[in-house]
Scaffold this active site. Structure first.
Site, short mmCIF file in Angstrom:
data_model
loop_
_atom_site.label_atom_id
_atom_site.label_comp_id
_atom_site.label_asym_id
_atom_site.label_seq_id
_atom_site.Cartn_x
_atom_site.Cartn_y
_atom_site.Cartn_z
N GLU A 44 0.97 -1.10 0.00
CA GLU A 44 -0.14 0.08 -0.17
C GLU A 44 0.77 1.22 -0.12
O GLU A 44 2.05 1.27 0.78
CB GLU A 44 -1.01 0.17 1.37
CG GLU A 44 -2.02 0.99 1.34
CD GLU A 44 -3.02 0.78 2.43
OE1 GLU A 44 -3.59 1.89 2.98
OE2 GLU A 44 -3.16 -0.25 2.62
N GLU B 187 -3.05 10.50 2.93
CA GLU B 187 -4.37 10.63 3.94
C GLU B 187 -4.41 11.96 4.09
O GLU B 187 -3.31 12.52 4.84
CB GLU B 187 -4.42 9.71 5.12
CG GLU B 187 -4.72 8.19 4.55
CD GLU B 187 -4.91 7.31 5.95
OE1 GLU B 187 -5.80 6.23 5.74
OE2 GLU B 187 -4.06 7.65 6.84
N ASP C 113 0.29 5.26 0.45
CA ASP C 113 -0.98 6.15 0.88
C ASP C 113 -0.68 7.70 0.92
O ASP C 113 0.44 8.23 1.43
CB ASP C 113 -1.08 5.86 2.79
CG ASP C 113 -1.77 4.41 2.92
OD1 ASP C 113 -2.50 4.08 1.96
OD2 ASP C 113 -1.87 3.96 3.99
#
Length: 301
Positions: free
Chosen positions: A107, A111, A109
């Protein structure tokens, strides 16, 4: 190449020019949201508008919403322009990330952690490899991400991952497998995004809760572009050419070997000096028995 200086009005002007040039390029290359994405949850809170040119996600007290790419990618450059939830966004998280599936997933990311009106968003980044994350770096932004669209990009190749904001690198995570550190390189990933309530942790560690009188909260997306290797599950292989054509323009896939040159590295240092607020590689309290191995040589984080 644009010259770049980190002082005075020249710096601001060149930042704006770089942003405008990047925005124009991405707009020319942008793909149709109907063609590229599935709205996966949240019912009518996720919408594709303007003939596939705009996507919106909304959050209310009943539910958030999300979407995912139809395609899977194994390396590439992903660009998306976002305009984040305006006003009092405390407790909300807008997530924009690449991910595979399963307990040992990979993953990458972005955010965006909301805040009360007048307080800055926190941009949270992380890298998971073989199911293990914990590689957080967090930043404030040098602009208001709710007033206009800005471009958030991931460059992912076998050597490194580069996080960019308006084409300015904010983080580099290098392949440190020779130090025993797993690296995302074999699992194809889809692009996901979601807007959801995380008021148990997102703003001041959960001290500030979501104000539902301000709902619905809405984030906006446009000008998606994936210059990437597309994974085929039927052949268990990826397909990527050395160049991609957008209209009459031939775009070099330089992301396949992209690294930070001296100019980009100066920009990275500027961001990390002035806007980084957390770096796992500096957290001696958290890693009292010793920092992760990729943190020791600074180029590996």
């Amino acid at each position: 190449m644009l010259l770049y200086y980190f002082n005075g009005s020249t710096s601001k002007s060149l930042l704006l020019l770089s942003y405008l040039l990047l925005s124009s390029f991405i707009a020319m290359a942008a793909d149709d949201f109907y063609k590229e994405f599935d709205l996966t949850w949240g019912g009518p809170r996720a919408k594709i508008l303007n003939g596939g040119q705009i996507l919106t996600l909304s959050l209310d007290k009943a539910s958030g919403s999300g979407f995912q790419s139809k395609k899977e990618y194994l390396f590439g450059r992903i660009d998306m322009q976002l305009k984040l939830v305006a006003g009092d966004s405390a407790g909300t998280v807008t997530a924009y990330y690449l991910s595979s599936q399963g307990a040992t997933h990979d993953e990458i990311d972005f955010e965006f952690l909301g805040n009360v009106s007048g307080q800055p968003y926190i941009l949270h980044t992380n890298v998971f490899a073989q199911g293990k994350g914990g590689r957080e770096q967090q930043f404030y932004l040098w602009f208001d991400p709710t007033r206009n669209f800005h471009t958030y990009s991931i460059v992912w190749n076998p050597q490194r991952i580069i996080f960019l904001v308006d084409n300015i690198p904010i983080r580099e995570f290098n392949n440190a497998e020779k130090l025993g550190v797993p690296y995302p390189k074999s699992q194809p990933m889809r692009l996901y995004s979601s807007l959801w309530n995380a008021d148990d942790w997102a703003t001041r560690g959960g001290l500030v809760k979501t104000d539902w009188t301000k709902a619905p909260f809405t984030a906006y997306y446009r000008n998606f572009n994936a210059n990437a290797c597309t994974w085929s599950s039927s052949t268990a292989s990826s397909s990527c050419s050395s160049s991609t054509k957008f209209g009459n323009d031939l775009v070099d896939n330089s992301w396949q070997t992209q690294e930070l040159d001296a100019w980009s590295r100066r920009r990275l240092r500027w961001v990390q000096k002035n806007y980084m607020i957390y770096n796992y590689c500096s957290d001696l309290k958290r890693f009292s028995q010793g920092l992760p191995p990729e943190c020791k040589p600074s180029k590996f984080h």
